[in-house]
Design a protein around this motif. Structure first.
Motif, PDB file in Angstrom:
ATOM      1  N   ASP A 253       0.168  -8.192   3.153  1.00  0.00           N
ATOM      2  CA  ASP A 253      -0.043  -8.951   4.380  1.00  0.00           C
ATOM      3  C   ASP A 253       0.869  -8.375   5.457  1.00  0.00           C
ATOM      4  N   SER A 254       0.303  -7.980   6.591  1.00  0.00           N
ATOM      5  CA  SER A 254       1.114  -7.365   7.650  1.00  0.00           C
ATOM      6  C   SER A 254       2.142  -8.329   8.235  1.00  0.00           C
ATOM      7  N   LYS A 255       1.907  -9.630   8.110  1.00  0.00           N
ATOM      8  CA  LYS A 255       2.863 -10.616   8.629  1.00  0.00           C
ATOM      9  C   LYS A 255       4.083 -10.771   7.718  1.00  0.00           C
ATOM     10  N   ASP A 256       3.995 -10.259   6.489  1.00  0.00           N
ATOM     11  CA  ASP A 256       5.076 -10.398   5.516  1.00  0.00           C
ATOM     12  C   ASP A 256       5.339  -9.050   4.839  1.00  0.00           C
ATOM     13  N   PRO A 257       5.829  -8.059   5.596  1.00  0.00           N
ATOM     14  CA  PRO A 257       5.979  -6.717   5.030  1.00  0.00           C
ATOM     15  C   PRO A 257       6.960  -6.617   3.866  1.00  0.00           C
ATOM     16  N   LYS A 258       7.846  -7.561   3.722  1.00  0.00           N
ATOM     17  CA  LYS A 258       8.777  -7.541   2.584  1.00  0.00           C
ATOM     18  C   LYS A 258       8.258  -8.396   1.422  1.00  0.00           C
ATOM     19  N   GLY A 259       7.103  -8.997   1.623  1.00  0.00           N
ATOM     20  CA  GLY A 259       6.510  -9.844   0.597  1.00  0.00           C
ATOM     21  C   GLY A 259       5.805  -9.028  -0.476  1.00  0.00           C
ATOM     22  N   PRO A 260       5.052  -9.700  -1.329  1.00  0.00           N
ATOM     23  CA  PRO A 260       4.397  -9.026  -2.454  1.00  0.00           C
ATOM     24  C   PRO A 260       3.267  -8.105  -1.990  1.00  0.00           C
ATOM     25  N   ALA A 261       2.970  -7.132  -2.827  1.00  0.00           N
ATOM     26  CA  ALA A 261       1.842  -6.230  -2.609  1.00  0.00           C
ATOM     27  C   ALA A 261       0.985  -6.250  -3.864  1.00  0.00           C
ATOM     28  N   LEU A 262      -0.312  -6.162  -3.690  1.00  0.00           N
ATOM     29  CA  LEU A 262      -1.234  -6.064  -4.816  1.00  0.00           C
ATOM     30  C   LEU A 262      -1.453  -4.593  -5.119  1.00  0.00           C
ATOM     31  N   ALA A 263      -1.510  -4.225  -6.395  1.00  0.00           N
ATOM     32  CA  ALA A 263      -1.687  -2.829  -6.807  1.00  0.00           C
ATOM     33  C   ALA A 263      -3.041  -2.654  -7.476  1.00  0.00           C
ATOM     34  N   PHE A 264      -3.730  -1.582  -7.083  1.00  0.00           N
ATOM     35  CA  PHE A 264      -5.047  -1.264  -7.624  1.00  0.00           C
ATOM     36  C   PHE A 264      -5.101   0.188  -8.062  1.00  0.00           C
ATOM     37  N   THR A 265      -5.825   0.455  -9.152  1.00  0.00           N
ATOM     38  CA  THR A 265      -6.075   1.834  -9.567  1.00  0.00           C
ATOM     39  C   THR A 265      -7.148   2.420  -8.664  1.00  0.00           C
ATOM     40  N   ARG A 266      -7.389   3.711  -8.782  1.00  0.00           N
ATOM     41  CA  ARG A 266      -8.415   4.371  -7.963  1.00  0.00           C
ATOM     42  C   ARG A 266      -9.791   3.749  -8.220  1.00  0.00           C
ATOM     43  N   SER A 267     -10.143   3.518  -9.473  1.00  0.00           N
ATOM     44  CA  SER A 267     -11.466   2.959  -9.773  1.00  0.00           C
ATOM     45  C   SER A 267     -11.596   1.527  -9.249  1.00  0.00           C
ATOM     46  N   GLU A 268     -10.528   0.740  -9.321  1.00  0.00           N
ATOM     47  CA  GLU A 268     -10.562  -0.614  -8.767  1.00  0.00           C
ATOM     48  C   GLU A 268     -10.723  -0.565  -7.245  1.00  0.00           C
ATOM     49  N   TRP A 269      -9.989   0.341  -6.609  1.00  0.00           N
ATOM     50  CA  TRP A 269     -10.064   0.481  -5.155  1.00  0.00           C
ATOM     51  C   TRP A 269     -11.462   0.936  -4.728  1.00  0.00           C
ATOM     52  N   ASP A 270     -12.018   1.918  -5.438  1.00  0.00           N
ATOM     53  CA  ASP A 270     -13.358   2.404  -5.116  1.00  0.00           C
ATOM     54  C   ASP A 270     -14.398   1.297  -5.251  1.00  0.00           C
ATOM     55  N   ALA A 271     -14.264   0.453  -6.270  1.00  0.00           N
ATOM     56  CA  ALA A 271     -15.193  -0.666  -6.445  1.00  0.00           C
ATOM     57  C   ALA A 271     -15.074  -1.650  -5.288  1.00  0.00           C
ATOM     58  N   PHE A 272     -13.864  -1.929  -4.841  1.00  0.00           N
ATOM     59  CA  PHE A 272     -13.654  -2.831  -3.704  1.00  0.00           C
ATOM     60  C   PHE A 272     -14.253  -2.249  -2.422  1.00  0.00           C
ATOM     61  N   VAL A 273     -13.947  -0.992  -2.132  1.00  0.00           N
ATOM     62  CA  VAL A 273     -14.476  -0.361  -0.913  1.00  0.00           C
ATOM     63  C   VAL A 273     -16.000  -0.313  -0.958  1.00  0.00           C
ATOM     64  N   GLY A 274     -16.561  -0.008  -2.114  1.00  0.00           N
ATOM     65  CA  GLY A 274     -18.015  -0.009  -2.252  1.00  0.00           C
ATOM     66  C   GLY A 274     -18.607  -1.380  -1.975  1.00  0.00           C
ATOM     67  N   GLY A 275     -17.944  -2.429  -2.460  1.00  0.00           N
ATOM     68  CA  GLY A 275     -18.406  -3.795  -2.201  1.00  0.00           C
ATOM     69  C   GLY A 275     -18.359  -4.145  -0.730  1.00  0.00           C
ATOM     70  N   VAL A 276     -17.319  -3.699  -0.042  1.00  0.00           N
ATOM     71  CA  VAL A 276     -17.221  -3.945   1.403  1.00  0.00           C
ATOM     72  C   VAL A 276     -18.379  -3.248   2.113  1.00  0.00           C
TER      73      VAL A 276
END
Length: 80
Positions: free
Chosen positions: A51-74
């Motif tokens: 979240d850009s409003k909380d740059p020191k907060g948590p980040a979600l991590a995705f593998t390449r295949s997970e990221w590709d599936a998300f981008v494809g869905g978008v």
């Protein structure tokens, strides 16, 4: 990445050029590190989202295949 010790100080965070008003998510690609993201072991790179409003907060991590599936869905309009 709650509880993680991964150092993200060198990560180059990016957000869409269409983002306005500060309510955005940011994405970074970093080398995979099985010692801090055990469930993503074996990944050469991780795609992080925060979240850009909380740059020191948590980040979600995705593998390449997970990221590709998300981008494809978008692109396919699955989240409209």
């Amino acid at each position: 990445m709650r509880g993680s010790t991964m150092d993200l100080s060198d990560a180059q965070w990016r957000k869409s050029g269409r983002s306005t008003g500060g309510n955005c998510v940011e994405v970074a690609v970093v080398p995979g590190d099985a010692t801090t993201v055990v469930h993503k072991a074996g990944s050469d790179h991780l795609y992080l989202v925060r979240d850009s409003k909380d740059p020191k907060g948590p980040a979600l991590a995705f593998t390449r295949s997970e990221w590709d599936a998300f981008v494809g869905g978008v692109k396919d309009g699955e989240f409209d």
